[in-house]
Design an enzyme around this catalytic site. Sequence first.
Site, mmCIF file in Angstrom:
data_model
loop_
_atom_site.group_PDB
_atom_site.id
_atom_site.type_symbol
_atom_site.label_atom_id
_atom_site.label_comp_id
_atom_site.label_asym_id
_atom_site.label_seq_id
_atom_site.Cartn_x
_atom_site.Cartn_y
_atom_site.Cartn_z
ATOM 1 N N TYR A 151 26.780 -29.753 35.335
ATOM 2 C CA TYR A 151 25.909 -29.524 36.486
ATOM 3 C C TYR A 151 25.950 -30.678 37.458
ATOM 4 O O TYR A 151 25.318 -30.641 38.497
ATOM 5 C CB TYR A 151 24.463 -29.311 36.009
ATOM 6 N N ASP B 180 19.263 -22.197 29.397
ATOM 7 C CA ASP B 180 20.336 -23.058 28.894
ATOM 8 C C ASP B 180 19.790 -24.121 27.959
ATOM 9 O O ASP B 180 20.100 -25.300 28.086
ATOM 10 C CB ASP B 180 21.086 -23.710 30.056
ATOM 11 N N LYS C 221 19.817 -36.813 39.442
ATOM 12 C CA LYS C 221 20.934 -35.931 39.112
ATOM 13 C C LYS C 221 21.579 -35.555 40.435
ATOM 14 O O LYS C 221 20.905 -35.035 41.328
ATOM 15 C CB LYS C 221 20.440 -34.688 38.371
ATOM 16 N N ILE D 223 24.588 -42.451 33.525
ATOM 17 C CA ILE D 223 24.187 -42.266 32.118
ATOM 18 C C ILE D 223 24.553 -40.887 31.591
ATOM 19 O O ILE D 223 24.325 -40.588 30.422
ATOM 20 C CB ILE D 223 22.680 -42.515 31.922
ATOM 21 N N GLY D 224 25.071 -40.047 32.427
ATOM 22 C CA GLY D 224 25.447 -38.727 31.919
ATOM 23 C C GLY D 224 26.243 -37.960 32.960
ATOM 24 O O GLY D 224 25.956 -38.057 34.157
ATOM 25 N N THR D 225 27.244 -37.281 32.486
ATOM 26 C CA THR D 225 27.967 -36.378 33.395
ATOM 27 C C THR D 225 28.070 -35.043 32.669
ATOM 28 O O THR D 225 28.347 -34.997 31.470
ATOM 29 C CB THR D 225 29.387 -36.912 33.684
#
Length: 278
Positions: free
Chosen positions: A19, A140, A37, A14-16
Amino acid sequence: MAATLDDYEVIATIGTGSYGTCKKIRRKKDGKIMVWKEMEYGSMSENEKQMLVSEVNLLRELRHQHIVRYHDRIIDRNKTIIYIIMEYCQGGDLASIIARHRKDGTHVPEDFAWKILIQTTLALKECHRRKNGKAVLHRDLKPANVFLDMDSNVKLGDFGLARVLHHETSFAQTYVGTPYYMSPELVNNMSYNEKSDIWALGCMLYELCALTPPFTASNQSELNRKIRIGDFPRLPPQYSMELDMMIRKLIQVEVAKRPSIGSVLADALIQSKMKILN
Ligand SMILES: CNC(=O)c1c(C)[nH]c(/C=C2\C(=O)Nc3ccc(Cl)cc32)c1C
């Protein structure tokens, strides 16, 4: 008993990001939907690995309604990958919401912006609250690191790890993106402090409403110049003077004049909005 990868099944990526990779997973024993993650640590020095371990240990200590809940970690020493298992945030991230509004030519409602401001400030307050004398500064804060649950409540994620994974050895491989939210004190090579997160909070709220960061440039030196001056356009006209003024308080070049988290939350207008929210 320590969790293993076999305790979970991967549903989807669902996300890249710089990190690592975020995957939606299902815990086999009870079907609970979570995320992990994945971060490759093979290229890290021993010191950086220790920093990563201590950041993950800090994450596990933070329990707050507006901070992503850490559940567990699994380390695959053969592949040098750490899997950090956390709560699923069905609403996704603010970066995707901004991109969708930009594409559709629409804007987020003002009440949504106030809600994000208040709940992210509450999350930062918890991060900054000293734990064993150690503050967890986010370092961040940006739309890609703010997630929403099924009721569009804020879940702040991915903090602390940024510092570890931006460390010089991995900086080159993993650092992507322009530091639009860099504060004047960082541009002037001064130390990062709690009010640097406030500056980033203001920049994030501005981008949520204006669908563009307050400061943009085609190169870092031009961006630094604009950040030092601190001038940026008013929010789009559909947003109130009060919201524009609140964001201008946060994006204040002089650190001493920038409000603390406590003074943001004590603001009369914020207090009135919090009463409506709760
Ligand atoms: C478009 N984005 C998505 O669909 C999305 C969804 C539905 N969830 C996420 C990400 C997370 C999520 O659902 N829980 C998380 C906890 C920590 C971190 Cl660093 C990220 C997440 C993403 C990126």
